[in-house]
Design an enzyme around this catalytic site. Structure first.
Site, PDB file in Angstrom:
ATOM      1  N   TYR A 207       0.884  -1.372   0.015  1.00  0.00           N
ATOM      2  CA  TYR A 207       0.036   0.078   0.009  1.00  0.00           C
ATOM      3  C   TYR A 207       0.978   1.194   0.074  1.00  0.00           C
ATOM      4  CZ  TYR A 207      -3.998  -2.747   1.420  1.00  0.00           C
ATOM      5  OH  TYR A 207      -5.035  -3.971   1.212  1.00  0.00           O
ATOM      6  N   PRO A 299     -12.371   0.260  -0.950  1.00  0.00           N
ATOM      7  CA  PRO A 299     -11.805  -1.073  -1.168  1.00  0.00           C
ATOM      8  C   PRO A 299     -10.350  -1.276  -0.250  1.00  0.00           C
ATOM      9  CG  PRO A 299     -11.508   0.059  -3.138  1.00  0.00           C
ATOM     10  CD  PRO A 299     -12.638   0.711  -2.400  1.00  0.00           C
ATOM     11  N   LYS A 303     -12.349  -4.965   3.024  1.00  0.00           N
ATOM     12  CA  LYS A 303     -13.263  -5.554   3.936  1.00  0.00           C
ATOM     13  C   LYS A 303     -14.513  -6.016   3.230  1.00  0.00           C
ATOM     14  CE  LYS A 303     -11.461  -5.398   8.006  1.00  0.00           C
ATOM     15  NZ  LYS A 303     -10.529  -6.493   7.673  1.00  0.00           N
ATOM     16  N   TYR A 391      -7.168  -5.413   9.933  1.00  0.00           N
ATOM     17  CA  TYR A 391      -6.991  -6.037   8.689  1.00  0.00           C
ATOM     18  C   TYR A 391      -7.043  -7.348   8.757  1.00  0.00           C
ATOM     19  CZ  TYR A 391      -5.110  -6.112   4.062  1.00  0.00           C
ATOM     20  OH  TYR A 391      -5.075  -6.202   2.689  1.00  0.00           O
TER      21      TYR A 391
HETATM   22  C1  PHB Z   1      -7.160  -6.740  -4.627  1.00  0.00           C
HETATM   23  O1  PHB Z   1      -7.860  -6.531  -5.470  1.00  0.00           O
HETATM   24  O2  PHB Z   1      -6.304  -7.664  -4.909  1.00  0.00           O
HETATM   25  C2  PHB Z   1      -7.139  -6.120  -3.360  1.00  0.00           C
HETATM   26  C3  PHB Z   1      -8.046  -4.980  -3.338  1.00  0.00           C
HETATM   27  C4  PHB Z   1      -8.310  -3.990  -2.372  1.00  0.00           C
HETATM   28  C5  PHB Z   1      -7.500  -4.307  -1.192  1.00  0.00           C
HETATM   29  C6  PHB Z   1      -6.295  -5.299  -1.373  1.00  0.00           C
HETATM   30  C7  PHB Z   1      -6.498  -6.206  -2.478  1.00  0.00           C
HETATM   31  O3  PHB Z   1      -7.176  -3.607  -0.047  1.00  0.00           O
END
Ligand code: PHB
Length: 397
Positions: A207, A299, A303, A391
């Site tokens: 991130y 996203p 979650k 998380y």
């Molecule tokens: C993913 O699509 O791989 C994805 C999307 C949002 C997140 C983590 C992974 O926070």
């Protein structure tokens, strides 16, 4: 009036995504019959690219309830994530901090597993339905009317009806306005998502906060990767050539450590708009709302799918008690129990989003403050532990 074919069941479920199918599966295990009515075909759902991270308890639910153990064989355990800012990565060690992991396992795979499990168990799931409407919600025989995939008029009459029909829920719209409160937050940005044919660039998710805005480096398989970068909600995907996309992504993760992303053919480009939304309560008469129909999250905290599965678990438990005791009042517990988790997830998703994204009108103060916040999180055991706890998912109550 045309004659409809009428089916009687205990629980009628509108929506055959993860919330609806998981609920139907858990009810069947408790000996309770249900019918699922879904607008899309199975193929359409399987071909939609969705998010990819499962909390620890979501994995347990899939495995322990007998949906599938494919997640353990084909999913990838992630024991932490990287927060990247100021051009350096800082690992949040989930296992070291809270003894938990997450699993990279796309929502599409969760859907495939659930759809196969329901088929194997002989469930009544109707895909490809049109003109769906719900009726008599406050009576003890609510109903779902629809036209099935063969063009035949159908009606399902049930004791309880569940609206698990996604963020543009028709079921939610049927709750009279004075009976529902809706909470919204819009964001002045969106995500540009790509699927690229390339090997993974990192073993876990990154991130990344950067002067050019947020980026997320995720994965799918050994040969296909999922990545996102913050963009304008009105961004036109066609204005972005492959070269321009790679240049932007590389710039957003660039740093002293020389991190470079593995590039490859881009096979999918989409702009994902998002917002925070909650509808309260999650019940109206004998209709209960589950998953995105009742709440959506940005996203950034991964979650959405996990909340949908958590709703299904709570709802299955309460519906089982309500049916056994023949007492619909048991369902009064649903909304407060589900919403307790929903609001924690709302906070977490909002927090991750606002800490990592660049606001269009951000001042230098705002950016420096975000960097201070990120440093506080990674340097403080308490800060990192909060992130790891949220998380990987709060324990099931
Ligand atoms: C993913 O699509 O791989 C994805 C999307 C949002 C997140 C983590 C992974 O926070």
């Amino acid at each position: 009036m045309t004659q409809r074919s009428v089916t009687r069941t205990t629980v009628g479920i509108v929506g055959g995504g993860p919330a609806g199918l998981m609920l139907s599966h858990l009810l069947a295990r408790a000996g309770i019959d249900s019918v699922v009515v879904e607008r899309r075909t199975r193929r359409e759902i399987e071909e939609t690219v969705r998010a990819g991270i499962l909390e620890r308890d979501s994995v347990r639910l899939l495995v322990d309830s007998g949906v599938s153990d494919r997640v353990l064989r084909e999913g990838h355990e992630h024991r932490g994530i990287d927060l990247r800012f100021g051009g350096t990565s800082h690992r949040i060690d989930f296992q070291g901090l809270v003894g938990a992991s997450t699993w990279l396992y796309p929502q599409t795979a969760v859907f495939v597993d659930l759809a196969e499990a329901r088929e194997r168990d002989g469930a009544d799931v109707r895909y490809g339905c049109a003109d769906t409407a719900v009726v008599d919600l406050t009576s003890d025989r609510p109903g779902i009317r629809f036209t099935d995939a063969d063009g035949v008029g159908q009606e399902v009459r049930c004791d309880f009806l569940v609206g698990a029909d996604g963020s543009r829920s028709m079921c939610r719209q049927e709750v009279p306005e004075p009976e529902r409160r809706q909470f919204f937050r819009e964001y002045p940005f969106a995500w540009f998502g790509i699927l690229a044919e390339a090997p993974p660039s990192a073993p876990e998710l990154i991130y990344s906060h950067s002067a050019r805005g947020f980026a997320l480096i995720s994965q799918r398989t050994e040969t296909v990767q999922r990545m996102y970068f913050q963009c304008d909600p009105e961004e036109d995907v066609d204005a972005w050539s492959e070269d321009r996309i790679w240049e932007e992504l590389q710039a957003r993760v660039a740093g002293e450590d020389g991190l470079r992303l593995n590039e490859g053919l881009i096979v999918d480009k989409t702009v994902l708009r998002f917002r925070s939304f909650v509808c309260e309560p999650m019940r109206y008469g004998n209709m209960l709302l589950a998953g995105d129909a009742a709440h959506t999250v940005p996203p950034t905290g991964a979650k959405g799918l996990n909340l949908a599965l958590a709703d299904a678990r709570v709802l299955a438990e309460l519906l089982e008690r309500a049916v056994r005791k023949n007492d619909p009042d048991v369902l009064d517990e649903y909304s407060p129990r589900a919403l307790a988790r929903v609001w924690k997830a709302q906070h977490f998703s909002y927090w991750m989003t606002s800490m990592l994204h660049r606001l269009p009108e951000a001042s230098d103060f705002d950016v420096r403050r975000q960097l201070g916040e990120l440093s506080s999180v990674v340097e403080s055991r308490a800060g990192s532990t909060y992130l790891a706890e949220a998380y990987t998912g709060w324990p099931s109550l």
